[in-house]
Write a protein that holds these residues in place. Structure first.
Motif, mmCIF file in Angstrom:
data_model
loop_
_atom_site.group_PDB
_atom_site.id
_atom_site.type_symbol
_atom_site.label_atom_id
_atom_site.label_comp_id
_atom_site.label_asym_id
_atom_site.label_seq_id
_atom_site.Cartn_x
_atom_site.Cartn_y
_atom_site.Cartn_z
ATOM 1 N N ILE A 157 0.832 -1.208 0.000
ATOM 2 C CA ILE A 157 0.000 0.000 0.000
ATOM 3 C C ILE A 157 0.864 1.254 0.000
ATOM 4 O O ILE A 157 0.622 2.193 -0.771
ATOM 5 C CB ILE A 157 -0.957 -0.012 1.206
ATOM 6 N N ILE A 158 1.882 1.274 0.836
ATOM 7 C CA ILE A 158 2.727 2.471 0.930
ATOM 8 C C ILE A 158 3.524 2.694 -0.356
ATOM 9 O O ILE A 158 3.539 3.802 -0.913
ATOM 10 C CB ILE A 158 3.670 2.371 2.137
ATOM 11 N N LYS A 159 4.164 1.661 -0.843
ATOM 12 C CA LYS A 159 5.018 1.835 -2.021
ATOM 13 C C LYS A 159 4.225 2.274 -3.246
ATOM 14 O O LYS A 159 4.706 3.095 -4.046
ATOM 15 C CB LYS A 159 5.768 0.539 -2.332
ATOM 16 N N TYR A 160 3.012 1.754 -3.383
ATOM 17 C CA TYR A 160 2.282 1.976 -4.628
ATOM 18 C C TYR A 160 1.159 2.999 -4.539
ATOM 19 O O TYR A 160 0.521 3.279 -5.553
ATOM 20 C CB TYR A 160 1.759 0.642 -5.160
ATOM 21 N N THR A 161 0.924 3.564 -3.346
ATOM 22 C CA THR A 161 -0.134 4.580 -3.267
ATOM 23 C C THR A 161 0.292 5.874 -2.598
ATOM 24 O O THR A 161 -0.386 6.889 -2.761
ATOM 25 C CB THR A 161 -1.383 4.054 -2.519
ATOM 26 N N TYR A 162 1.389 5.865 -1.840
ATOM 27 C CA TYR A 162 1.798 7.072 -1.121
ATOM 28 C C TYR A 162 2.739 7.902 -1.985
ATOM 29 O O TYR A 162 3.837 7.440 -2.316
ATOM 30 C CB TYR A 162 2.472 6.697 0.195
ATOM 31 N N PRO A 163 2.339 9.108 -2.379
ATOM 32 C CA PRO A 163 3.170 9.899 -3.294
ATOM 33 C C PRO A 163 4.364 10.566 -2.630
ATOM 34 O O PRO A 163 5.226 11.128 -3.320
ATOM 35 C CB PRO A 163 2.187 10.954 -3.816
ATOM 36 N N GLY A 164 4.431 10.498 -1.303
ATOM 37 C CA GLY A 164 5.531 11.150 -0.605
ATOM 38 C C GLY A 164 6.857 10.434 -0.707
ATOM 39 O O GLY A 164 7.901 10.964 -0.301
ATOM 40 N N GLY A 165 6.844 9.202 -1.244
ATOM 41 C CA GLY A 165 8.087 8.451 -1.416
ATOM 42 C C GLY A 165 8.488 7.656 -0.189
ATOM 43 O O GLY A 165 8.056 7.938 0.934
#
Length: 388
Positions: A157-165
């Motif tokens: 979820i974090i890698k593929y949806t969070y735009p903050g990197g």
């Protein structure tokens, strides 16, 4: 010689046609794609934002839990030592709960778009990837499976949806590849919930790493273990077994099935142990089937789906209070199935339209389904009546 080779090839072809279809890894992995997809996340987010139930209540339950606390301090260890029933517990609880917290924060990020939750998930994942090197003692395989089932769900979820990197996502991948995957990829000859949970971790890790060879290996083991964990009358007089366990007599099989000598459809290898451990196995079957579906190979229409349906229904009946007959586990069951029915119920009843009276009753009774604090969490939110 040529005729012998041709005959051998023909026999192999027929055997292959009768065997389960190969669960080849997808040409390109879908992300996020471990147990929950972007479409499922979008549905849950829309329902929560609309104030609809049961999703709103499930989300509030999750956000109020200790796993969503933004002041949580990660507690990584270089070596996590877990004995039988986590005694000794040197980092076992902390690791499992930090992994669950990372997944919880990832879900909270997705639904709220409050980047504090994404940053907390990253903090937890980074803390462990910077430190952990090994799991030791007798429960090491199971512990690795429990934590290793939650980490990739959070990471996807974090890698593929969070735009903050996520600057250290590569280091986290290395942790999964070198610390977790080697511990779980070859399975276990212990009780079935061990290997099913380990296989769930191996499948999820393989998706995050985009490791097709490991994905295929884990899926093949999953098919074998699922068939040996849930009995169907079509299996014959005795349950199926896993190669290498040396369960080559009826007495050995009965002993392995907790002394249960009468086999009926839906019974699991651990039903007569207790429904809590049975719930672990059922949950992992549903999680792997759901991941496989997201990745393009739907197992719900195969024996996996039938075994999952029957296992859920059989266990749910007694969890709901049906009297236990004398031929089953000596007339007494240890209940406590846990929050494990949402994924299978949604896939089989809602998507495929299969009647599941007992499973549906138990699912609705238990809503919102919370967490078992091991590797199952918030499935009313992510999978409850979710058409995606």
């Amino acid at each position: 010689m040529r005729r012998t080779a041709l005959l051998a090839a023909t026999v192999a072809l027929v055997a292959g046609a009768l065997a389960w279809p190969a669960q080849a890894a997808p040409a390109a992995f879908v992300h996020p794609g471990v147990t929950v997809s972007s479409a499922q996340l979008d549905f849950a987010r829309e329902r929560v934002n609309a104030g609809a139930q049961p999703w709103k209540g499930a989300f509030e339950q999750m956000l109020a839990s200790k796993y969503a606390a933004l002041n949580r301090t990660p507690a990584p260890r270089a070596t996590v030592e877990c004995g039988s029933y986590s005694t000794p517990d040197n980092g076992c609880t902390e690791e499992r709960q930090d992994a669950l917290a990372a997944y919880t924060d990832a879900l909270a990020w997705y639904i709220t778009r409050d980047e504090r939750y994404a940053k907390k998930a990253i903090e937890l994942m980074d803390a462990w990837s910077a430190v952990i090197k090994d799991h030791t003692n007798s429960n090491a395989p199971l512990q690795t499976g429990w934590a290793g089932s939650s980490w990739p769900k959070a990471a996807e979820i974090i890698k593929y949806t969070y735009p903050g990197g996520w600057a250290n996502s590569g280091r986290f991948a290395t942790m999964l590849r070198t610390v977790y995957l080697p511990e779980v990829i070859n399975g276990s000859n212990s009780n079935g919930n061990w290997e099913l949970t380990m296989t769930e971790a191996a499948v999820g890790i393989s998706v995050f790493l985009e490791d097709k060879a490991s994905y295929d290996k884990a899926m093949a083991r999953f098919r074998t273990r699922t068939a040996a964990y849930v009995y169907l009358a079509s299996d014959g007089d005795l349950p199926r077994t896993v190669p290498g366990q040396n369960l080559n007599t009826r007495d050995r099989i009965v002993a392995y099935w907790q002394g249960q000598g009468t086999f009926v459809t839906g019974l699991t290898q651990e039903t007569c142990r207790d429904l809590t451990h049975t719930g672990y196995g059922i949950s992992s079957i549903s999680h792997v089937a759901e991941t496989s579906r997201i990745q393009g190979a739907d197992l719900y229409g195969t024996d996996v789906g039938e075994r999952l349906r029957q296992a859920l229904g059989f266990q749910a009946r007694y969890q709901l209070g049906t009297a236990v007959p004398g031929w089953l586990c000596g007339g007494s069951l240890n209940l406590g199935l846990g929050p494990v029915t949402e994924v299978g119920h949604n896939a089989l009843h809602n998507r495929l339209g299969i009647a599941m009276t007992n499973t549906e009753a138990l699912t609705r009774q238990n809503r919102p389904a919370g967490t078992n604090s091991l590797f199952v969490a918030w499935e009313t939110l992510t999978h409850g009546d979710n058409p995606a």
